[in-house]
Design a protein around this motif. Structure first.
Motif, mmCIF file in Angstrom:
data_model
loop_
_atom_site.group_PDB
_atom_site.id
_atom_site.type_symbol
_atom_site.label_atom_id
_atom_site.label_comp_id
_atom_site.label_asym_id
_atom_site.label_seq_id
_atom_site.Cartn_x
_atom_site.Cartn_y
_atom_site.Cartn_z
ATOM 1 N N ASN A 366 44.304 8.554 -75.343
ATOM 2 C CA ASN A 366 44.371 7.191 -75.879
ATOM 3 C C ASN A 366 45.642 6.956 -76.702
ATOM 4 O O ASN A 366 45.750 5.986 -77.444
ATOM 5 C CB ASN A 366 43.129 6.915 -76.731
ATOM 6 N N GLY A 367 46.559 7.871 -76.602
ATOM 7 C CA GLY A 367 47.842 7.662 -77.260
ATOM 8 C C GLY A 367 47.940 8.217 -78.665
ATOM 9 O O GLY A 367 48.960 8.061 -79.341
ATOM 10 N N THR A 368 46.889 8.879 -79.129
ATOM 11 C CA THR A 368 46.952 9.463 -80.465
ATOM 12 C C THR A 368 47.902 10.650 -80.465
ATOM 13 O O THR A 368 48.161 11.252 -79.434
ATOM 14 C CB THR A 368 45.564 9.966 -80.913
ATOM 15 N N THR A 369 48.411 10.972 -81.624
ATOM 16 C CA THR A 369 49.301 12.119 -81.704
ATOM 17 C C THR A 369 48.482 13.381 -81.871
ATOM 18 O O THR A 369 47.302 13.336 -82.204
ATOM 19 C CB THR A 369 50.246 12.004 -82.916
ATOM 20 N N ASN A 370 49.132 14.474 -81.664
ATOM 21 C CA ASN A 370 48.463 15.760 -81.774
ATOM 22 C C ASN A 370 47.811 15.938 -83.144
ATOM 23 O O ASN A 370 46.681 16.413 -83.261
ATOM 24 C CB ASN A 370 49.502 16.861 -81.532
ATOM 25 N N ASP A 371 48.501 15.506 -84.192
ATOM 26 C CA ASP A 371 47.999 15.712 -85.551
ATOM 27 C C ASP A 371 46.736 14.902 -85.849
ATOM 28 O O ASP A 371 45.931 15.263 -86.685
ATOM 29 C CB ASP A 371 49.081 15.333 -86.571
ATOM 30 N N GLN A 372 46.588 13.786 -85.113
ATOM 31 C CA GLN A 372 45.423 12.935 -85.376
ATOM 32 C C GLN A 372 44.184 13.424 -84.645
ATOM 33 O O GLN A 372 43.086 12.970 -84.915
ATOM 34 C CB GLN A 372 45.718 11.505 -84.916
ATOM 35 N N LEU A 373 44.371 14.310 -83.691
ATOM 36 C CA LEU A 373 43.255 14.699 -82.831
ATOM 37 C C LEU A 373 42.353 15.741 -83.471
ATOM 38 O O LEU A 373 42.791 16.566 -84.251
ATOM 39 C CB LEU A 373 43.793 15.248 -81.502
ATOM 40 N N GLN A 374 41.112 15.668 -83.105
ATOM 41 C CA GLN A 374 40.121 16.630 -83.584
ATOM 42 C C GLN A 374 39.551 17.384 -82.395
ATOM 43 O O GLN A 374 39.449 16.842 -81.301
ATOM 44 C CB GLN A 374 38.989 15.893 -84.308
ATOM 45 N N LYS B 128 40.751 29.790 -82.957
ATOM 46 C CA LYS B 128 41.802 30.276 -83.853
ATOM 47 C C LYS B 128 42.867 29.181 -84.059
ATOM 48 O O LYS B 128 43.354 28.974 -85.167
ATOM 49 C CB LYS B 128 42.446 31.522 -83.222
ATOM 50 N N TYR B 129 43.175 28.474 -82.978
ATOM 51 C CA TYR B 129 44.190 27.428 -83.050
ATOM 52 C C TYR B 129 43.794 26.375 -84.075
ATOM 53 O O TYR B 129 44.574 26.009 -84.948
ATOM 54 C CB TYR B 129 44.389 26.785 -81.668
ATOM 55 N N TRP B 130 42.540 25.889 -83.949
ATOM 56 C CA TRP B 130 42.112 24.815 -84.848
ATOM 57 C C TRP B 130 41.989 25.300 -86.283
ATOM 58 O O TRP B 130 42.278 24.540 -87.222
ATOM 59 C CB TRP B 130 40.811 24.191 -84.351
ATOM 60 N N GLU B 131 41.578 26.520 -86.473
ATOM 61 C CA GLU B 131 41.491 27.062 -87.842
ATOM 62 C C GLU B 131 42.880 27.101 -88.481
ATOM 63 O O GLU B 131 43.077 26.698 -89.615
ATOM 64 C CB GLU B 131 40.894 28.477 -87.815
ATOM 65 N N LYS B 132 43.841 27.596 -87.713
ATOM 66 C CA LYS B 132 45.202 27.714 -88.242
ATOM 67 C C LYS B 132 45.823 26.335 -88.454
ATOM 68 O O LYS B 132 46.560 26.119 -89.413
ATOM 69 C CB LYS B 132 46.063 28.551 -87.296
ATOM 70 N N LYS B 133 45.516 25.427 -87.531
ATOM 71 C CA LYS B 133 46.034 24.062 -87.631
ATOM 72 C C LYS B 133 45.512 23.419 -88.916
ATOM 73 O O LYS B 133 46.268 22.790 -89.665
ATOM 74 C CB LYS B 133 45.575 23.270 -86.404
ATOM 75 N N ALA B 134 44.202 23.593 -89.165
ATOM 76 C CA ALA B 134 43.581 23.015 -90.360
ATOM 77 C C ALA B 134 44.187 23.601 -91.623
ATOM 78 O O ALA B 134 44.274 22.940 -92.667
ATOM 79 C CB ALA B 134 42.080 23.258 -90.331
ATOM 80 N N ALA B 135 44.621 24.856 -91.525
ATOM 81 C CA ALA B 135 45.219 25.518 -92.697
ATOM 82 C C ALA B 135 46.700 25.160 -92.859
ATOM 83 O O ALA B 135 47.373 25.655 -93.758
ATOM 84 C CB ALA B 135 45.055 27.033 -92.560
ATOM 85 N N GLY B 136 47.185 24.304 -91.964
ATOM 86 C CA GLY B 136 48.569 23.836 -92.076
ATOM 87 C C GLY B 136 49.608 24.772 -91.485
ATOM 88 O O GLY B 136 50.810 24.606 -91.718
ATOM 89 N N GLU B 137 49.162 25.736 -90.685
ATOM 90 C CA GLU B 137 50.129 26.687 -90.097
ATOM 91 C C GLU B 137 50.918 26.053 -88.961
ATOM 92 O O GLU B 137 50.442 25.132 -88.298
ATOM 93 C CB GLU B 137 49.396 27.924 -89.575
ATOM 94 N N LYS B 138 52.103 26.543 -88.730
ATOM 95 C CA LYS B 138 52.958 26.068 -87.632
ATOM 96 C C LYS B 138 53.200 27.228 -86.658
ATOM 97 O O LYS B 138 52.992 28.389 -87.002
ATOM 98 C CB LYS B 138 54.307 25.578 -88.167
#
Lengths: 379, 148
Positions: A366-374, B128-138
């Motif tokens: 839907n055009g959301t960015t990666n950071d907005q996605l859950q 693991k990806y989502w856990e690290k993402k939530a923790a602000g890792e790049k």
């Protein structure tokens, strides 16, 4: 034409020679695997699971040249592992080019930019860069954030340096055809010569065992992707193989079409299945029970395979096997179709992933960015 | 190549459905063979154990009847009519030379090396990806195994 005329001519005369010699089984492309180690650890890959002493082993240039001469194909594909990790890869490629073999060096391109100066542009050499889709799709597929950007940087650098660059995209369950089509636009804009696309194979050693495409879904997916295609898209797959993926042709597997040579020897029967090894190409051809492979054989390991390594060779053989096949193929090349298909258009517009897997969710239809996605849990 | 037992999920699926109609193909049921020391009392047990060793993506240790041992990656097997006609092919851990061992000479086999195909599922990577993402890792990634 998606390949240079000289290459098309070389392949055509090679196949015709095989036919005139009455060879029932002939190889088309040698898959030369000089090493298994890789700088990625993709969940869908079944090639890199070996103990450290095996991953450290590699073929010497002499072993590579011997295999190429034994097999005699006009084209050599160099997969792996990651070939750019082989310290003598420039020597191997130069040796194959000197033998006038058309080389497709398959790479994830993480090292392409920094190693480019070790190779010389040639009509015989193409870097076949593995890019599995748009940024988020590719990064998820190769289990490495940022992998897509590095690969695209490598592609642009190679194109700018005058190399032939082609791409290879492998699709798994959850692939979004709309995204794949945007991906094709991006690749062509980056200057690639042509693209290859294929469904993933169900490697039984791959860490991911839940996202392999069945045949029905593969056909639907490829019909959505490859119908109503843009004229700007160039593919380096045989047009009849592309039609096979779309469900418009029916080909049986030709398991000897793309034989594989690695540190273990000649792999029985094909690039994808491991059922033992032969010490020479002749032994491979003579001692493999070919009737045990392909969907028709009833072998469950071949049941859902639609991969190019077994089926593109069938398309080529059909092309040269009869006047009908030759005329059909000639028409495809002379009057290339965009495959207009209203049903496929509808399919694209209404496409919803059957499995709510994060690979699709992260892309943001839907055009959301990666950071907005859950993340969304699977069903 | 996996044995029939290991492939039963896919075989069961294909018994009920045509491959042409399948949406998603069944994955492989993985056996946990790491550390396994099979009994080799009968010819059938020897053949089955060596078939599984061929399928295994870790090193194995074979003890010959003369007491000598070979540890390495079993990359091929040639199955003949008798155990004397059959042999496995191994690349030893410390040597690149391919070694043949005849089935009839084998006293024991142990799955001593780590199974390099085990674990690391796609689901584990996503979690693991989502856990690290939530923790602000790049630059989140699965690193290939270190070889040294």
């Amino acid at each position: 034409m998606a390949v240079p005329v000289s290459q098309a001519w070389t392949v055509a005369t090679y196949v015709l020679k095989q036919k005139l010699k009455g060879r029932k089984r002939y190889p088309l492309v040698l898959m030369l695997e000089p090493l298994f180690r890789c700088n990625l650890a993709c969940a869908g890959c079944g090639k890199i699971q070996y103990p450290a002493h095996i991953l450290k082993s590699e073929l010497t240039p002499e072993e590579c040249f011997k295999a190429v001469e034994e097999c005699g194909t006009p084209m050599v594909s160099i997969p792996g592992g990651e070939p750019l990790l082989h310290p003598q890869m420039p020597e191997i490629v130069a040796g194959l080019v000197a033998r006038k073999k058309y080389v497709y060096m398959c790479t994830n391109a993480l090292l392409l930019k920094e190693k480019l100066h070790l190779f010389k542009p040639s009509k015989y050499l193409s870097f076949s860069v593995h890019v599995d889709g748009e940024k988020e799709h590719h990064d998820f597929s190769v289990c490495r954030e940022g992998g897509h950007d590095i690969a695209m940087e490598g592609i642009r650098a190679a194109v700018a340096a005058g190399f032939r660059v082609t791409t290879n995209t492998t699709l798994f369950d959850g692939a979004d055809p709309n995204s794949v089509r945007r991906h094709f636009d991006q690749l062509m804009a980056a200057g690639v010569e042509s693209m290859m696309v294929s469904p993933g194979y169900t490697y039984d050693k791959a860490p991911d065992q839940n996202h392999f495409l069945g045949k029905a879904k593969s056909r639907r997916l490829f019909r959505a992707i490859l119908s109503n295609r843009k004229k700007s898209w160039e593919f380096n797959t045989h047009p009849l193989f592309a039609e096979f993926l779309m469900g418009k042709q029916n080909f049986e597997c030709t398991p000897w079409g793309m034989p594989t040579f690695s540190i273990f020897g000649w792999q029985k029967p094909c690039y994808l299945l491991q059922d033992g090894y032969a010490d020479s190409f002749q032994e491979l051809m003579e001692t493999t029970n070919w009737e045990n492979y392909g969907a028709k054989s009833g072998n469950p390991q071949c049941a859902n395979c639609m991969v190019h390594s077994g089926h593109e060779a069938s398309a080529v053989d059909y092309n040269f096997g009869s006047l009908k096949g030759f005329i059909e193929t000639a028409k495809r090349y002379m009057f290339p179709s965009t495959y207009p298909d209203a049903e496929a258009e509808k399919l694209l517009n209404e496409w919803k992933p059957a499995h709510a897997m994060p690979l699709v969710q992260i892309q943001g239809a839907n055009g959301t960015t990666n950071d907005q996605l859950q993340p969304v849990s699977g069903d | 190549m996996a044995t029939e037992q290991q492939e039963h999920l896919k075989i069961e699926q294909l018994r009920v459905h045509s491959a042409d109609e399948l949406e998603t193909i069944a994955g492989r049921e993985k056996e946990n063979l790491e550390g396994w020391i099979p009994t080799l009392a009968t010819d059938a047990e020897i053949r089955e154990a060596l078939e599984k060793a061929f399928d295994y993506r870790g090193d194995v240790t074979i003890t010959r009847k003369d007491g000598s041992k070979v540890e390495g990656y079993l990359f091929d097997r040639r199955s003949g009519a008798t155990l004397a006609d059959s042999f496995v092919r191994i690349i030893p851990v410390a040597d690149k030379t391919k070694v043949n061992v005849v089935y009839a000479d084998i006293a024991a086999i142990a799955f001593t090396g780590r199974d390099t195909a085990a674990g690391k599922t796609f689901e584990a990577w996503v979690k693991k990806y989502w856990e690290k993402k939530a923790a602000g890792e790049k630059n989140i990634q699965i690193e290939p195994e270190k070889l040294d």
